[in-house]
Scaffold this motif. Structure first.
Motif, mmCIF file in Angstrom:
data_model
loop_
_atom_site.group_PDB
_atom_site.id
_atom_site.type_symbol
_atom_site.label_atom_id
_atom_site.label_comp_id
_atom_site.label_asym_id
_atom_site.label_seq_id
_atom_site.Cartn_x
_atom_site.Cartn_y
_atom_site.Cartn_z
ATOM 1 N N LYS A 22 -46.587 33.961 2.901
ATOM 2 C CA LYS A 22 -45.669 34.308 2.102
ATOM 3 C C LYS A 22 -46.329 35.751 1.532
ATOM 4 O O LYS A 22 -47.490 35.876 1.476
ATOM 5 N N PRO A 23 -45.716 36.586 1.186
ATOM 6 C CA PRO A 23 -45.886 38.164 1.164
ATOM 7 C C PRO A 23 -47.074 38.223 -0.053
ATOM 8 O O PRO A 23 -47.854 38.998 0.092
ATOM 9 N N TYR A 24 -46.570 37.497 -1.031
ATOM 10 C CA TYR A 24 -47.708 37.442 -2.278
ATOM 11 C C TYR A 24 -48.900 37.091 -2.131
ATOM 12 O O TYR A 24 -49.963 37.431 -2.573
ATOM 13 N N THR A 25 -49.000 36.172 -1.183
ATOM 14 C CA THR A 25 -50.476 35.541 -0.487
ATOM 15 C C THR A 25 -51.120 36.644 -0.042
ATOM 16 O O THR A 25 -52.335 36.941 -0.190
ATOM 17 N N VAL A 26 -50.526 37.212 1.143
ATOM 18 C CA VAL A 26 -51.008 38.268 1.841
ATOM 19 C C VAL A 26 -51.476 39.258 1.020
ATOM 20 O O VAL A 26 -52.707 39.805 1.071
ATOM 21 N N ALA A 27 -50.684 39.546 -0.098
ATOM 22 C CA ALA A 27 -50.902 40.745 -0.994
ATOM 23 C C ALA A 27 -52.112 40.515 -1.903
ATOM 24 O O ALA A 27 -53.109 41.489 -2.070
ATOM 25 N N ASN A 28 -52.444 39.331 -2.320
ATOM 26 C CA ASN A 28 -53.501 38.717 -2.910
ATOM 27 C C ASN A 28 -54.738 38.858 -1.963
ATOM 28 O O ASN A 28 -55.688 39.108 -2.425
ATOM 29 N N TYR A 29 -54.563 38.453 -0.767
ATOM 30 C CA TYR A 29 -55.622 38.529 0.016
ATOM 31 C C TYR A 29 -56.297 40.002 0.238
ATOM 32 O O TYR A 29 -57.312 40.303 0.271
ATOM 33 N N TYR A 30 -55.240 40.907 0.519
ATOM 34 C CA TYR A 30 -55.851 42.150 0.811
ATOM 35 C C TYR A 30 -56.470 42.835 -0.537
ATOM 36 O O TYR A 30 -57.366 43.662 -0.526
ATOM 37 N N SER A 31 -55.833 42.497 -1.646
ATOM 38 C CA SER A 31 -56.166 42.872 -2.831
ATOM 39 C C SER A 31 -57.783 42.410 -3.031
ATOM 40 O O SER A 31 -58.706 43.073 -3.566
ATOM 41 N N LYS A 32 -58.134 41.168 -2.478
ATOM 42 C CA LYS A 32 -59.386 40.514 -2.627
ATOM 43 C C LYS A 32 -60.415 41.130 -1.558
ATOM 44 O O LYS A 32 -61.538 41.578 -2.333
ATOM 45 N N VAL A 33 -59.747 41.655 -0.746
ATOM 46 C CA VAL A 33 -60.670 42.399 0.401
ATOM 47 C C VAL A 33 -61.186 43.549 -0.181
ATOM 48 O O VAL A 33 -62.088 44.187 0.129
#
Length: 105
Positions: A22-33
């Motif tokens: 899901k887009p919000y999950t991917v966005a959270n991942y990139y924020s963490k990275v």
């Protein structure tokens, strides 16, 4: 060794699929990275898993190096024991649990 290979392939598959969520999950991942210093991107995990260089022995050796020297124990001796007896009990605990090389399986 078969179990290791099975799990390696499962982790590889999950890593490849992680950015298809899901887009919000991917966005959270990139924020963490971006925010975590030294965080690996999922593509780096995929590269490590795909090249076949990851072996069971290598993983075991890494885990052993990580765990070495990280175990500590405190003992509390109560009852009919003097200071010297408490020290001896502490030495027994240290020899049997802290200094002993425990199996990883």
């Amino acid at each position: 060794a078969r179990k290791f290979e099975k799990h390696r392939l499962q982790i590889l598959r999950a890593s490849k699929n992680s950015l298809l969520g899901k887009p919000y999950t991917v966005a959270n991942y990139y924020s963490k990275v971006l925010l975590e210093d030294g965080a690996w991107h999922v593509d780096r995990y995929v590269d490590e898993l795909e090249d076949g260089g990851l072996t069971l022995a290598e993983c075991g050796g890494t885990v052993r190096r990580i765990l070495e020297g990280r175990m500590a124990a405190e003992t509390l001796c109560m009852g009919n024991v003097d200071a010297e007896g408490a020290r001896q009990i502490g030495e027994i605990v240290e020899e049997r649990f802290v200094k002993k090389e425990l199996p990883l399986s």
